[in-house]
Write an enzyme that holds these catalytic residues in place. Structure first.
Site, PDB file in Angstrom:
ATOM      1  N   CYS A   1     -19.004  -2.484   0.957  1.00  0.00           N
ATOM      2  CA  CYS A   1     -18.193  -1.347   1.392  1.00  0.00           C
ATOM      3  C   CYS A   1     -18.916  -0.660   2.550  1.00  0.00           C
ATOM      4  O   CYS A   1     -20.153  -0.654   2.601  1.00  0.00           O
ATOM      5  CB  CYS A   1     -17.996  -0.372   0.225  1.00  0.00           C
ATOM      6  SG  CYS A   1     -16.978   1.060   0.615  1.00  0.00           S
TER       7      CYS A   1
ATOM      8  N   TYR B   1     -14.910   9.892  -0.799  1.00  0.00           N
ATOM      9  CA  TYR B   1     -13.891   9.631  -1.816  1.00  0.00           C
ATOM     10  C   TYR B   1     -14.014  10.568  -3.013  1.00  0.00           C
ATOM     11  O   TYR B   1     -13.068  10.706  -3.791  1.00  0.00           O
ATOM     12  CB  TYR B   1     -13.965   8.177  -2.285  1.00  0.00           C
ATOM     13  CG  TYR B   1     -13.351   7.206  -1.308  1.00  0.00           C
ATOM     14  CD1 TYR B   1     -12.006   6.863  -1.390  1.00  0.00           C
ATOM     15  CD2 TYR B   1     -14.117   6.647  -0.284  1.00  0.00           C
ATOM     16  CE1 TYR B   1     -11.442   5.983  -0.481  1.00  0.00           C
ATOM     17  CE2 TYR B   1     -13.558   5.773   0.628  1.00  0.00           C
ATOM     18  CZ  TYR B   1     -12.217   5.446   0.524  1.00  0.00           C
ATOM     19  OH  TYR B   1     -11.649   4.579   1.434  1.00  0.00           O
TER      20      TYR B   1
ATOM     21  N   ASN C   1     -10.674  -4.155  -0.831  1.00  0.00           N
ATOM     22  CA  ASN C   1     -10.611  -3.100  -1.848  1.00  0.00           C
ATOM     23  C   ASN C   1      -9.649  -3.463  -2.972  1.00  0.00           C
ATOM     24  O   ASN C   1      -8.737  -4.262  -2.758  1.00  0.00           O
ATOM     25  CB  ASN C   1     -10.162  -1.789  -1.199  1.00  0.00           C
ATOM     26  CG  ASN C   1     -11.307  -1.051  -0.542  1.00  0.00           C
ATOM     27  OD1 ASN C   1     -12.409  -1.012  -1.070  1.00  0.00           O
ATOM     28  ND2 ASN C   1     -11.056  -0.472   0.616  1.00  0.00           N
TER      29      ASN C   1
ATOM     30  N   HIS D   1     -16.841   3.585  -4.108  1.00  0.00           N
ATOM     31  CA  HIS D   1     -16.067   4.808  -3.853  1.00  0.00           C
ATOM     32  C   HIS D   1     -16.369   5.901  -4.890  1.00  0.00           C
ATOM     33  O   HIS D   1     -15.620   6.866  -5.029  1.00  0.00           O
ATOM     34  CB  HIS D   1     -14.563   4.525  -3.770  1.00  0.00           C
ATOM     35  CG  HIS D   1     -14.196   3.736  -2.559  1.00  0.00           C
ATOM     36  ND1 HIS D   1     -12.899   3.409  -2.228  1.00  0.00           N
ATOM     37  CD2 HIS D   1     -14.972   3.188  -1.581  1.00  0.00           C
ATOM     38  CE1 HIS D   1     -12.888   2.700  -1.108  1.00  0.00           C
ATOM     39  NE2 HIS D   1     -14.136   2.550  -0.698  1.00  0.00           N
TER      40      HIS D   1
ATOM     41  N   ARG E   1       0.830  -1.209   0.000  1.00  0.00           N
ATOM     42  CA  ARG E   1       0.000   0.000   0.000  1.00  0.00           C
ATOM     43  C   ARG E   1       0.863   1.258   0.000  1.00  0.00           C
ATOM     44  O   ARG E   1       0.564   2.231  -0.699  1.00  0.00           O
ATOM     45  CB  ARG E   1      -0.919   0.006   1.228  1.00  0.00           C
ATOM     46  CG  ARG E   1      -1.687   1.311   1.338  1.00  0.00           C
ATOM     47  CD  ARG E   1      -2.622   1.347   2.520  1.00  0.00           C
ATOM     48  NE  ARG E   1      -3.331   2.631   2.568  1.00  0.00           N
ATOM     49  CZ  ARG E   1      -4.380   2.876   3.337  1.00  0.00           C
ATOM     50  NH1 ARG E   1      -4.839   1.945   4.132  1.00  0.00           N
ATOM     51  NH2 ARG E   1      -4.961   4.055   3.323  1.00  0.00           N
TER      52      ARG E   1
END
Length: 436
Positions: free
Chosen positions: A172, A254, A150, A202, A96
């Site tokens: 989500c 988002y 995700n 998102h 990440r």
């Protein structure tokens, strides 16, 4: 209803697991989970044992009849399961951090589910999800798979487009988070508020808001634009109030990456230079959490977990499982096949949409066309998702490049290629489909 349920959580060593355990404990009368199997890989063994022992203490304190099993053997865990949840991170937090820092080093948004970071998380994750689905078909073919990993939208698109697996739902916590935040703006209990959601993961919008059945959408938008509604993992940079009122719908947190790109990028660049990008912050948060989890006297979910960004995860996941099991036919927001619900998209494309949840899965509610104010951006992101899914499944370099060029967070084709090549090299260990 018969025997108790067997639930398997893949990625069970996650810091989020206490959320899930708490959710099952709270709902045990309506959702009789008798076995919860927490599964992880060798690299996650230590965390699995720590969080698993906390889970056992939580169950013991509650007095519910639920056995916690810890294992690195996925096949053993899956045998005869009723539900399988996935909450994994291929490459762990180090991957990440690369997803964030490499784009930022080129002056581009670095975020784990949006832009280049979102693409590469999908490229690493989709082959692993496919392996899991293959095992589910072998060892528990009647089980529902609830994916919380995700980027949920791209993963859902890949599953529906490139596999024959039917009992899959992407999930989500953003919609339930947003609904609860809107309820707070009205000083109301969340159960008095209902919202119609539609879009993509998102990239979902609240189209209508009802309080005790009365349409309060305009008032909700007015209150929203003067608030700082966001999530722990996204800076509360204020939207332009005139713009949001003109938009006519409520964006999710988002959307700041798209409507406030300049401001979000400036903030991320500052954090990048300080060595405090979100992945690095989360890494420190997780160290603190797992030190807390080690405490043998701890037998509840610690409040510090809220800083991690997964608020309402257990409500979303456990509500969904309970509604399938009990055939509740209530309305929840999930990632599923469109099937005509949003006329902007084809029937066989994945969307995030308010759906009636039945024992046979979600039935998406038809909303017609999206408002013109959001149609263009959402359609652009769907094109990105389709190409990202194709690249993840086939290892097609050109599909990956085109995906980045289409994404609105990448400002030029040359920069897209530079970032793509650098990230392919950085993540090559987890991208076997591109090795050819």
């Amino acid at each position: 209803m018969g025997k108790g349920l067997k639930v398997v959580t893949i990625g069970g060593g996650s810091s989020y697991t206490p959320e899930l355990v708490e959710g099952f404990i709270k709902r045990h009368r309506e959702l009789p989970v008798s076995e919860l199997w927490l599964v992880d890989i060798e690299d996650g063994k230590e965390k699995l044992e720590i969080v698993g022992n906390l889970a056992k203490r939580m169950v013991n304190k509650s007095g519910v009849d639920m056995k916690i099993h810890l294992t690195l053997d996925r096949k053993e865990a899956l045998e005869g399961a009723d539900f399988v949840t996935t909450q994994l991170r291929v490459g762990l937090l180090d991957a990440r951090i690369k997803d964030e820092r490499i784009p930022l080093s080129h002056g581009v948004i670095g975020q784990e589910t949006n832009g280049a970071g979102g693409l590469f998380k999908a490229l690493r994750t989709i082959p692993v999800i496919f392996d899991i689905l293959n095992d589910v078909e072998k060892y528990c073919p009647n089980a529902w798979v609830i994916n919380f990993t995700n980027p949920t939208g791209i993963i859902s698109e890949a599953v529906f487009r490139y596999t024959k697996f039917k009992k899959y739902i992407g999930l989500c916590n953003v919609p339930i988070h947003l609904k609860n935040d809107i309820a707070k703006l009205f000083n109301s209990d969340s159960n008095r508020i209902s919202m119609d959601f539609a879009g993509l993961n998102h990239m979902v919008y609240g189209l209508n808001v009802f309080l005790d059945g009365e349409d309060v959408t305009k008032e909700a938008i007015s209150r929203f634009v003067t608030s700082d509604v966001t999530m722990q993992n996204i800076k509360a940079i204020e939207f332009n109030s005139d713009f949001i009122k003109s938009l006519g719908v409520i964006p999710c947190p988002y959307h700041r990456y798209y409507y406030k790109t300049k401001e979000m990028l400036e903030d991320e660049i500052k954090e990048f230079k300080e060595g405090k990008c979100r992945g690095e912050v989360v890494k420190e948060l997780e160290k603190e959490l797992f030190e807390l989890y080690k405490d043998k006297n701890l037998d509840t979910k610690p409040s510090q977990l809220e800083k991690r960004g997964g608020a309402y995860y257990s409500d979303a996941a456990c509500n969904l499982i309970s509604s399938i099991y009990n055939d509740k036919k209530d309305i929840q927001v999930v990632n599923t096949l469109n099937n005509g619900a949003i006329r902007d998209f084809k029937d066989d494309q994945a969307v995030e949409i308010s759906s009636i949840i039945t024992k046979n899965g979600p039935k998406p509610l038809s909303i017609g066309y999206l408002p013109e104010s959001v149609h263009g951006l959402v359609s652009q992101i769907k094109s990105f998702e389709l190409l990202a899914a194709k690249a993840a499944v086939t290892g097609d370099y050109n599909a990956a490049l085109l995906a980045l060029c289409i994404n609105p967070l990448i400002p030029s084709d040359e920069l897209a290629k530079t970032i793509l090549d650098e990230m392919l090299k950085a993540h090559k260990e987890y991208l076997p489909q591109f090795r050819k």
